[in-house]
Design an enzyme around this catalytic site. Structure first.
Site, mmCIF file in Angstrom:
data_model
loop_
_atom_site.group_PDB
_atom_site.id
_atom_site.type_symbol
_atom_site.label_atom_id
_atom_site.label_comp_id
_atom_site.label_asym_id
_atom_site.label_seq_id
_atom_site.Cartn_x
_atom_site.Cartn_y
_atom_site.Cartn_z
ATOM 1 N N ASP B 25 50.422 37.606 41.233
ATOM 2 C CA ASP B 25 49.208 38.403 41.390
ATOM 3 C C ASP B 25 49.401 39.632 40.506
ATOM 4 O O ASP B 25 50.124 40.553 40.867
ATOM 5 C CB ASP B 25 49.034 38.789 42.869
ATOM 6 C CG ASP B 25 47.870 39.748 43.103
ATOM 7 O OD1 ASP B 25 47.169 40.088 42.132
ATOM 8 O OD2 ASP B 25 47.672 40.144 44.264
ATOM 9 N N LYS B 87 45.387 46.847 33.645
ATOM 10 C CA LYS B 87 44.529 45.662 33.784
ATOM 11 C C LYS B 87 43.087 45.962 33.357
ATOM 12 O O LYS B 87 42.378 45.096 32.854
ATOM 13 C CB LYS B 87 44.561 45.200 35.237
ATOM 14 C CG LYS B 87 43.891 43.878 35.516
ATOM 15 C CD LYS B 87 44.149 43.486 36.952
ATOM 16 C CE LYS B 87 43.448 42.205 37.339
ATOM 17 N NZ LYS B 87 43.762 41.839 38.726
ATOM 18 N N GLU B 184 41.253 35.083 41.526
ATOM 19 C CA GLU B 184 41.852 35.727 42.699
ATOM 20 C C GLU B 184 41.215 35.274 44.019
ATOM 21 O O GLU B 184 41.935 34.927 44.958
ATOM 22 C CB GLU B 184 41.790 37.254 42.557
ATOM 23 C CG GLU B 184 42.801 37.766 41.538
ATOM 24 C CD GLU B 184 42.501 39.159 41.013
ATOM 25 O OE1 GLU B 184 41.584 39.817 41.538
ATOM 26 O OE2 GLU B 184 43.197 39.573 40.073
ATOM 27 N N ASP B 206 37.407 41.644 49.205
ATOM 28 C CA ASP B 206 38.659 42.178 48.656
ATOM 29 C C ASP B 206 38.527 43.681 48.415
ATOM 30 O O ASP B 206 37.924 44.114 47.436
ATOM 31 C CB ASP B 206 38.970 41.427 47.342
ATOM 32 C CG ASP B 206 40.274 41.883 46.693
ATOM 33 O OD1 ASP B 206 40.864 42.891 47.148
ATOM 34 O OD2 ASP B 206 40.696 41.236 45.719
#
Lengths: 107, 621
Positions: B25, B87, B184, B206
């Site tokens: 992850d 990211k 994800e 999330d």
């Protein structure tokens, strides 16, 4: 003689079987490969074979096929940690020689 | 000796043949690595027992690189050389990054992807991410006692081709073999075993440290399809900390405090928030550098009240995503919670109330994505029996190529499961055509001008043949990560050309949604446009064929016949400029009819020519 599990190993096996959600026990065996001739196998069991020899240790059903049993009879299966790594270890009284990594052996 | 894991029945590996596979992850704030041991997915810890690796990379003076907690500690001391949340820059250009002015980095605007000037030189986000992956790879190899066969790396569902490609490049740079990139939310669903559950629609909620993502997935025949995504890229657990921090300042009526005290109090606020997850009250005590003493108690009801608006802020993107997917609350089969912030009881309660069902929370929300990725990696590495279905993703928009008249020929329709390869045969349009231009497009519309152009390339060296005789097979192949390669091959001669499509900028989820919407809204217009273009192409083809025939054999016609045909041709050519497809088709018919006699005479002439001087016996029938 028999196949036994240490208490740590047995509790791990119980945990893994519960997580897997199916399976009747644990199969120990050997197959003829590796740098020193024989290698251990360790698998979940969904169905026992008719020729299997069955043992029970700390509530875990252990199955071994008769051909493998002659090489590993008297083995105690342990669960240990080595640094960050962890896993099962065969303590096999029949072993004369192991390859450097311990994944295969001769009797 | 080596330590063994329990294998599936009949799947024991030969010595030194263990197929060690991990799930990674690669998060904005934190990264994790997990693996399946004895059938159980587990997150791997470092020597200090930490599961999380802060996604922070610090470039030191002596060409050394620190990653994780050590780097995080440098964030305020050496901000320019400490890269946080890299990211967000993956596969992005400078103009895509909204808050450039607020970031402490020296950005270098390079084509394709932005780069960062550090004391170790100019670093691309791919290189920075690779540093994080290297640390996770080393941790996994130490924990598993061997070299990794491969890894599954998770990416947000809305990541486009460029961002996915950048992630793959980072993995390669770190020496990892990427088995697959996995969305994800899909990974979270897999961790909960939903891929084995009954088919239906699932919601993945999330809430991470600094971002909120909502994804709606449909599971059918073992395939997860992303129906809709939405979210808020500036909302997360950190906002709850800030709210508590502000409340403390309001309650204690302190004057503005300095940076160091702010950081300390924010940490205290976070600790209080975490404590309140399973306690009714949290005491916040602190001595500031000014000597002021803070000692205040926060109870969970107060926290719920303070953060009510933040919780509501997550529900509006949730509503939007449901609307985009065309679904109601009653269609949702299950809700999965991901991200540390979803531990907060008030969030779980709000989500439960919204969906009318308790969300799935029994897995650690920080780890659930990595755990799911590890399960997928284990299957892909071949450690499970074949009956275990491979989880597949689908392509979001159709892929095709441009044909005559600016029309799109779809080769791979949208929602095809990956990986996929489809071939289609095309031919030449003109006599003696030796090259063909291949234009790869993405979209649902019928006209090239309404789709997105992905790539162009040329197939050269086609042997000269009559129009329609060449057989050019164009193969579209999309790998498991959604990356496309196109090959064109002339079948008789074997000449070949190909291209790998690596768009410097892919499509955002919003663009995909709006392109899909446009195709639904304009289905009728597209249909008419296609009919017109097809008629125009047919007209042109017929005209060219007659022109070629006349050049050769006009002697077969008398002056009147020739004149009649020419006037019909003129009429058709004129109509083909217009927009009435019916009229064009009619004129084509008329012209076809008018040239029938001419065609028959040409046929006779060529048969005569072929037979001339031949003995009947030498002819083969």
């Amino acid at each position: 003689m028999a196949i036994t599990l240490t208490e740590t190993a047995a509790s791990r096996v119980h945990k893994f079987l519960a997580n897997r959600g199916k399976g009747v026990g644990l199969r120990l065996g050997v197959k003829t490969t590796g740098c020193s001739g024989m290698a251990y196998t360790l698998e979940f069991v969904d169905e026992a074979n008719p020729e299997d020899v069955a043992f029970e240790s700390h509530g875990v059903k252990v199955l071994v096929d008769p051909k493998s049993l002659v090489y590993i009879d008297g083995t105690e299966l342990d669960f240990t940690k080595e640094g960050l790594n962890e896993g099962f270890k065969f303590i096999n009284p029949n072993v004369k020689d192991e390859c450097g990594c311990g994944e295969s052996f001769t009797v | 000796m080596a330590l063994l894991q329990i294998a599936e029945p009949g799947m024991s590996a030969a010595p030194h043949q263990h197929k060690l596979a991990v799930g990674i992850d690669l998060g904005t704030t934190n990264s994790l690595v997990a693996t399946v041991r004895s059938g159980m997915s587990t997150v791997l810890h470092d020597e200090q027992g930490h599961a999380l690796l802060p996604s922070v990379v610090h470039y030191l003076t002596d060409e050394q690189v620190e990653v994780g907690y050590k780097a995080q500690a440098q964030q305020s001391i050496d901000p320019q050389n400490t890269i946080v949340s890299v990211k967000r820059f993956m596969g992005r250009g400078l103009k895509d990054i909204a808050d450039v002015g607020h970031l402490p980095y020296h950005f270098v605007d390079t084509p394709g992807m932005v780069q960062l000037q550090t004391r170790a030189g100019i670093k691309s986000p791919v290189e920075v991410s690779a540093e994080i992956l290297k640390v996770l790879k080393a941790r996994a190899e130490k924990s598993l006692g061997g070299e990794l066969a491969g890894a599954v790396i998770t990416v947000p569902a809305y990541f486009d081709d460029a961002q996915r490609q950048a992630t793959k490049d980072a993995a390669r740079l770190a020496g990892l073999t990427v088995l697959r990139l996995l969305n994800e939310p899909t990974a979270a669903a897999v961790a909960y075993g939903l891929d084995n559950a009954s088919e239906g629609v699932y919601v993945i909620y999330d809430l991470g440290g600094g971002t909120f993502d909502i994804s709606i997935l449909r599971l059918s025949k073992g395939v997860f399809e992303v129906l809709a995504t939405n979210g808020d890229s500036a909302l997360g657990g950190d906002d709850f900390d800030r709210r508590i921090f502000c409340w403390v300042l309001e309650q204690t009526k302190l004057p503005p405090i300095n940076d160091k005290d702010t950081r300390m109090l924010l940490t205290k606020a976070r600790e209080a928030k975490e404590w309140l997850t399973d306690h009714a009250e949290a005491r916040i005590t602190s001595v500031l550098s000014t000597g002021d003493v803070i000692d205040i108690t926060l109870d969970s009801d107060t926290l719920t009240g303070l953060t009510q608006h933040l919780v509501s802020k997550t529900l509006s993107p949730t509503r939007k995503a449901l609307r985009d997917a065309g679904l109601g609350i009653e269609d949702i089969k299950g809700v999965v919670m991901v991200g540390g912030a979803t531990r907060m009881p008030q969030i779980r309660q709000a989500v439960a109330e919204f969906f009318g069902q308790a969300p799935l929370t029994n897995l650690d929300p920080d780890k659930v994505v990595a755990l799911g990725a590890a399960i997928q990696a284990n299957v892909l590495a071949g450690n499970r029996s074949e009956e275990d279905l491979l989880l597949l993703d689908v392509i979001p928009l159709s892929l095709g190529l441009e044909t005559m008249g600016g029309l799109v020929e779809k080769v791979i329709p949208r929602n095809s499961t990956l990986p996929v390869a489809r071939a289609q045969d095309f031919t030449t349009f003109k006599d003696g055509q030796t090259a063909m231009s291949i234009h790869v497009v993405q979209g649902e519309r019928e006209l090239v001008s309404d789709c997105r152009s992905l790539a162009r390339f040329e197939l050269r060296g086609i042997p000269p043949m009559a129009a329609g005789a060449a057989r050019i097979r164009v193969t579209f192949q999309v790998d498991a990560d959604g990356l496309l390669s196109v090959t064109a091959r002339e079948q008789t001669s074997g000449v070949e050309a190909n291209i790998v499509v690596k768009p410097s900028y892919g499509l955002s989820e919003d663009e995909i949604t709006s392109m899909l919407q446009a195709s639904f809204n304009s289905a009728e217009i597209d249909k008419q446009a296609r009919a017109l273009r097809e008629a125009q192409v047919d007209a042109q083809r017929l005209l060219e064929a007659i022109v070629a025939a006349l050049q050769k054999d006009s002697a077969l016609l008398d002056a009147d016949e020739l004149k009649a045909i020419e006037s019909q041709m003129l009429a058709l050519a004129e109509l083909a400029q217009g927009t009435d497809s019916q009229a064009i088709l009619k004129a084509i018919d008329t012209l076809n009819h008018a040239t029938e006699t001419f065609a028959a005479r040409r046929m006779d002439a060529s048969v005569k020519q072929a037979l001339a001087g031949q003995n009947l016996n030498t002819l083969e029938f």
